[in-house]
Design a protein around this motif. Sequence first.
Motif, PDB file in Angstrom:
ATOM      1  N   ASN A 218      16.622  15.904  22.382  1.00 52.66           N
ATOM      2  CA  ASN A 218      15.959  16.593  21.286  1.00 52.66           C
ATOM      3  C   ASN A 218      14.777  17.380  21.833  1.00 52.66           C
ATOM      4  N   GLY A 219      14.685  18.617  21.434  1.00 53.05           N
ATOM      5  CA  GLY A 219      13.586  19.447  21.883  1.00 53.05           C
ATOM      6  C   GLY A 219      13.291  20.562  20.899  1.00 53.05           C
ATOM      7  N   ASP A 220      12.027  20.944  20.823  1.00 59.71           N
ATOM      8  CA  ASP A 220      11.600  22.020  19.915  1.00 59.71           C
ATOM      9  C   ASP A 220      10.793  23.014  20.734  1.00 59.71           C
ATOM     10  N   PHE A 221      11.377  24.184  20.979  1.00 59.58           N
ATOM     11  CA  PHE A 221      10.720  25.217  21.772  1.00 59.58           C
ATOM     12  C   PHE A 221      10.133  26.250  20.807  1.00 59.58           C
ATOM     13  N   ALA A 222       8.890  26.026  20.409  1.00 60.06           N
ATOM     14  CA  ALA A 222       8.260  26.831  19.359  1.00 60.06           C
ATOM     15  C   ALA A 222       8.094  28.284  19.766  1.00 60.06           C
ATOM     16  N   THR A 223       7.855  28.536  21.065  1.00 60.45           N
ATOM     17  CA  THR A 223       7.578  29.911  21.492  1.00 60.45           C
ATOM     18  C   THR A 223       8.777  30.832  21.331  1.00 60.45           C
ATOM     19  N   VAL A 224       9.984  30.261  21.334  1.00 61.78           N
ATOM     20  CA  VAL A 224      11.184  31.089  21.180  1.00 61.78           C
ATOM     21  C   VAL A 224      11.958  30.706  19.926  1.00 61.78           C
ATOM     22  N   ASN A 225      11.344  29.866  19.074  1.00 61.55           N
ATOM     23  CA  ASN A 225      11.949  29.466  17.804  1.00 61.55           C
ATOM     24  C   ASN A 225      13.364  28.908  18.005  1.00 61.55           C
ATOM     25  N   ALA A 226      13.477  27.957  18.945  1.00 63.44           N
ATOM     26  CA  ALA A 226      14.771  27.358  19.246  1.00 63.44           C
ATOM     27  C   ALA A 226      14.616  25.849  19.363  1.00 63.44           C
ATOM     28  N   THR A 227      15.691  25.130  19.060  1.00 64.79           N
ATOM     29  CA  THR A 227      15.682  23.676  19.146  1.00 64.79           C
ATOM     30  C   THR A 227      16.899  23.184  19.929  1.00 64.79           C
TER      31      THR A 227
ATOM     32  N   GLN B 286      17.442  24.063  33.066  1.00 62.80           N
ATOM     33  CA  GLN B 286      18.716  24.656  32.687  1.00 62.80           C
ATOM     34  C   GLN B 286      18.893  24.694  31.174  1.00 62.80           C
ATOM     35  N   LEU B 287      18.256  23.779  30.462  1.00 64.31           N
ATOM     36  CA  LEU B 287      18.351  23.733  28.994  1.00 64.31           C
ATOM     37  C   LEU B 287      17.315  24.610  28.300  1.00 64.31           C
ATOM     38  N   ASN B 288      16.203  24.864  28.948  1.00 64.37           N
ATOM     39  CA  ASN B 288      15.078  25.557  28.321  1.00 64.37           C
ATOM     40  C   ASN B 288      15.459  26.984  27.918  1.00 64.37           C
ATOM     41  N   PRO B 289      15.425  27.323  26.617  1.00 63.01           N
ATOM     42  CA  PRO B 289      15.840  28.661  26.172  1.00 63.01           C
ATOM     43  C   PRO B 289      14.765  29.733  26.370  1.00 63.01           C
ATOM     44  N   PHE B 290      13.609  29.367  26.928  1.00 60.79           N
ATOM     45  CA  PHE B 290      12.554  30.362  27.166  1.00 60.79           C
ATOM     46  C   PHE B 290      13.087  31.478  28.059  1.00 60.79           C
ATOM     47  N   VAL B 291      12.835  32.714  27.670  1.00 65.70           N
ATOM     48  CA  VAL B 291      13.301  33.878  28.419  1.00 65.70           C
ATOM     49  C   VAL B 291      12.176  34.354  29.330  1.00 65.70           C
TER      50      VAL B 291
END
Length: 330
Positions: A26-35, A73-78
């Motif tokens: 479970n993860g919440d990447f607020a900077t790219v609005n993705a979970t 590898q999972l981090n959706p940050f661009v």
Amino acid sequence: MYNSYQFKFDKWTAKAGLRLEHTSINGDFATVNATINQGYNNLIPSVSIQRSFKTSSYNFGFTQRIQRPGIFQLNPFVDTSNPLFISTGNPNLRPELNNTFELNYSNFAASSFNIGLSYQFSNNSIQNVSSLRRDTAIINPHDTTFTTYRNLGSNSSLGLNVNTNLNITKKLSLSLNGFITKIWLRGTYNGQFYQNSGFTGNAFANAGYKFDNGFRIGIDAGFFSGDVNLQGHSSAFIYNSLVLTKEFLNKKATISLVANNPETKYHNNTSTTTTAQYYQYSLNQDPYRTFAVRFSYKIGKLNSEIKKNQHGINNDDTKGGGKSGGGSGG
């Protein structure tokens, strides 16, 4: 949850096990609005048969091994720090399940010696892949290399590993270990079929000699092959280290002088990527030569040493890989 059974008949030993694993991410990447919200179960079997002799043994085994995607590898940050080479992770990655067959021979007559042959395959290999994209939303459109991770294709490998520890004399010791693997990769990305193959491997050697006056000299050397991936490969490199150690205060205190790669000021790391759209060659140069002084002192059974901090947890079921950067063009 894990359950295993063992059967022993004279010099034969058979073991069978079954492990149920549940993974929750479970993860919440607020900077790219993705979970990330993943949960899955894996039932992992293992079987081994061993034949023992007086000073040696043979062992054959089969097991499944799970390699979960790493956090980078999972981090959706661009990562757009270099607008020509954009990279991102993939929060939808699934674990890579490897089927492994192994045959090992061990001998402990005088010094230890082990040699093993293995074959491994998977059908959902995690691969680092790249494609060319044109950014038309800017005034001067340009092509951008976009790099990410995907579960795709098949991955099979045939490997040989050897390790030994030799006590040549009471003062001189030598250890050698290494492995070499032939890898075959196949997969389809962006409608294009790719296949690649090559050898990967590592080799390490250590020699140490103890003098009567508390001095010890040690030499380490290693070879690391480059990686082979679906669309290319990276370069190999070697390292060496010379350590001179002196014990004093009844062997409670130790001081060491260390020289790492004294003959090489910089290390050049190269990689290539070949796609249906382009060919890319990358070069990164890093400082390689270092010197250090280390001191340690034993207090009772506690060894308090002044040294660089190290990670205490080793996640060996996590797929290797850091930032999915495309590198800089060279």
